[in-house]
Design a protein around this motif. Structure first.
Motif, short mmCIF file in Angstrom:
data_model
loop_
_atom_site.label_atom_id
_atom_site.label_comp_id
_atom_site.label_asym_id
_atom_site.label_seq_id
_atom_site.Cartn_x
_atom_site.Cartn_y
_atom_site.Cartn_z
N ASP A 495 2.66 -0.94 10.71
CA ASP A 495 2.63 0.31 11.49
C ASP A 495 3.14 0.06 12.91
O ASP A 495 3.96 0.83 13.43
N GLN A 525 5.37 -1.45 4.24
CA GLN A 525 4.24 -0.55 4.49
C GLN A 525 3.90 0.25 3.23
O GLN A 525 2.73 0.39 2.86
N GLN A 526 4.93 0.77 2.56
CA GLN A 526 4.71 1.52 1.34
C GLN A 526 4.14 0.63 0.23
O GLN A 526 3.25 1.05 -0.54
N ARG A 529 0.47 0.09 0.88
CA ARG A 529 -0.30 1.30 0.57
C ARG A 529 -0.47 1.48 -0.94
O ARG A 529 -1.53 1.89 -1.41
N ARG A 530 0.59 1.18 -1.70
CA ARG A 530 0.47 1.30 -3.16
C ARG A 530 -0.55 0.29 -3.71
O ARG A 530 -1.33 0.60 -4.61
N LEU A 532 -3.14 -1.03 -2.09
CA LEU A 532 -4.48 -0.57 -1.74
C LEU A 532 -4.92 0.60 -2.62
O LEU A 532 -6.09 0.70 -3.01
N GLN A 533 -3.97 1.46 -2.97
CA GLN A 533 -4.29 2.60 -3.82
C GLN A 533 -4.72 2.14 -5.21
O GLN A 533 -5.67 2.66 -5.79
#
Length: 537
Positions: A495, A525-526, A529-530, A532-533
């Motif tokens: 970030d 970053q994406q 996030r994936r 963590l999802q």
């Protein structure tokens, strides 16, 4: 046979004329009412009322008047010459009152109205419109200017070669100084088009029919100029003669083409009115006056073709010429429907024209007038809100209201000007914010504000210059900004890395390394996030 100059005109009695005129005036005032209301919403000062005098109730003047009213920044008080003469026993006193009122401009359509205004007004700008041979007025008087109806012979010659490529020898008859001026002008331009024109004077004692017989077998085309020589009887002789002898007959009068001529080129009357209105606006705004304007000539014309007459002469008409004539016919149909108050049908016609000719100012003007009448309530609502927002300096909201108007009517001039002004003012607000952010030591926020200012109003030279200066100063720190970004990237603080690289690109939008690392940071970053999802799931 009638001799040259023996023409007669019929006139209605004054009561009949007044009744006819009042009906047309009511229609014309209704057509421009919405426009005037909307313009008033942009102005705190009173709307100027411009006197407009028409030489007659001819339909061509009313087409010009519609064009004028579609662009003029003021209200019109329309008068017809014959009615004015009946109402005013002393025309000198009427014009004295005009000058005493401090009127900046007076508009006159046609020769009779223009000559009367020119003879009686000295301090007021007299803007004439739809006038042949304007040099016959005393243009050196200083307060006369306007829009001519004269179409040079070169346009006829160019079209003649398109309609009849084999044409070589052209003749033209005249009986007056005005006719001679038009005919002889062709003798200076004919060779440029592969033609040879001979202008012939026809005197009162001369036989028009004998003059025609003398050019039989020699003429390929005939150039009919504006001249009283061509009364009904002589025109019929000319029409039959040209048809029987395969002579391409050219005229400046569309009605005569239908009666029996090959083709006609006439001014686009609506565009003449638009040009007149734009000239009036420049004078009202103090940008110019008649001493600097002088005379404008038609820039757009209407082409009329009598295909059956042309075929009877043995001419083969190209598809391009046929399409040009059909487009002109559509325009005439649209104007007629508009005059009959069949607005939706007229709108479809004008939109069909614009789909094939996007630069057709006349069609655009009529479409704008129609939309104003059909959407008057909505337009007034949006314009009123825009005015309120402008007064409260809420320029972004004002821009949104003007944009709503333009979604209804893309050609609405008052909204176009309002949107431009709101954009300029909002851009200045953003520029001032950017300067304050710069002084507060927030260069990146300042750059964003400058970019926003330029996006809103690209002509903002101050914002452009200050942005360039700020970027120049910050360019010295790009190496440090890149190191900061790379440190965050290597620490997987994506970030923060994205923020640092975006800042570099604010300073130097073409920085390749920052562009690449920004892309990589966004990808990682994406990916994080994936991941963590999936864990949360």
């Amino acid at each position: 046979m009638k001799r040259p100059g023996n023409t007669q005109t019929e006139s209605l009695s004054v009561p009949d004329r007044e009744a006819k005129v009042m009906g047309r005036l009511n229609f014309l005032f209704a057509a421009c009412f919405t426009f005037l209301v909307a313009v008033s919403s942009l102005r705190s000062e009173p709307i100027p009322v411009i006197e407009v005098l028409l030489s007659s109730d001819s339909s061509i003047y009313e087409e010009g008047l519609a064009g004028l009213q579609s662009v003029m920044q003021g209200q019109t008080r329309v008068r017809y010459l014959e009615v004015l003469q009946a109402e005013q026993s002393d025309l000198g006193a009427y014009f004295n009152d005009i000058e005493a009122s401090g009127a900046v401009v007076y508009v006159a359509f046609g020769r009779a109205a223009a000559q009367l205004a020119a003879d009686n007004l000295r301090n007021t700008n007299v803007v004439f419109s739809m006038l042949n041979s304007p040099k016959q007025l005393n243009l050196k008087q200083g307060n006369l200017c306007g829009v001519s109806m004269d179409i040079g012979p070169e346009r006829f010659f160019k079209t003649l070669k398109e309609v009849n490529p084999s044409a070589r020898y052209v003749y033209s008859f005249y009986s007056t100084d005005q006719g001679r001026e038009a005919a002889v002008a062709g003798e200076f331009l004919d060779l440029q088009h592969g033609l040879l024109l001979e202008a012939i004077s026809i005197g009162p004692a001369d036989s028009f029919e004998d003059a025609l017989n003398r050019i039989k077998g020699r003429a390929d085309a005939f150039y009919m100029v504006a001249d009283p020589l061509y009364d009904r009887e002589n025109f019929q002789l000319l029409s039959r003669f040209a048809k029987d002898n395969g002579i391409t007959l050219m005229t400046g009068y569309p009605a005569l083409v239908k009666l029996g001529a090959t083709f006609g080129i006439s001014p686009d009357y609506t565009n003449l009115g638009i040009a007149t209105g734009e000239m009036v606006n420049r004078i009202l705004n103090g940008e110019t006056d008649c001493s600097r304007e002088l005379v404008e000539v038609p820039t757009q014309t209407t082409f009329t073709l009598n295909e059956s007459y042309a075929r009877s002469q043995g001419l083969e008409i190209s598809k391009a010429i046929q399409e040009r004539a059909r487009l002109a016919g559509l325009m005439k149909l649209g104007v007629d429907l508009y005059s009959e108050d069949k607005l939706n049908s007229a709108r479809k016609i004008f939109e069909a024209i614009l789909s094939r000719d996007k630069e057709n100012r006349a069609a655009r003007s009529y479409r704008s007038l129609i939309i104003e009448r059909l959407t008057g309530d909505q337009t007034r609502k949006y314009m009123a809100r825009a005015k309120e927002y402008m007064q409260n300096r809420r320029y972004l909201q004002a821009r949104a209201e003007y944009a709503q108007v333009l979604r209804l009517n893309p050609d609405y001039e008052a909204a176009q000007k309002g949107l431009a002004e709101a954009s300029r003012l909002q851009s200045e607000v953003q520029t001032n914010q950017a300067r304050a952010l710069t002084n507060a030591g927030k260069p990146f926020a300042a750059i964003r504000s400058y970019i926003s200012a330029l996006r809103i109003w690209p002509q903002n030279a101050r914002a452009r210059a200050e942005l360039a200066n700020l970027r120049g100063r910050e360019a010295a720190h790009i190496s440090q900004y890149m190191r900061d970004g790379l440190n965050e990237y290597n620490r997987r603080n994506y970030d923060l890395a994205i923020e640092r690289f975006e800042n570099v690109l604010l300073v130097n939008p073409g920085h390749k390394e920052a562009t690449e690392y920004l892309r990589l940071s966004q990808q990682k970053q994406q990916a994080v996030r994936r991941l963590l999802q999936r864990k949360n799931d």
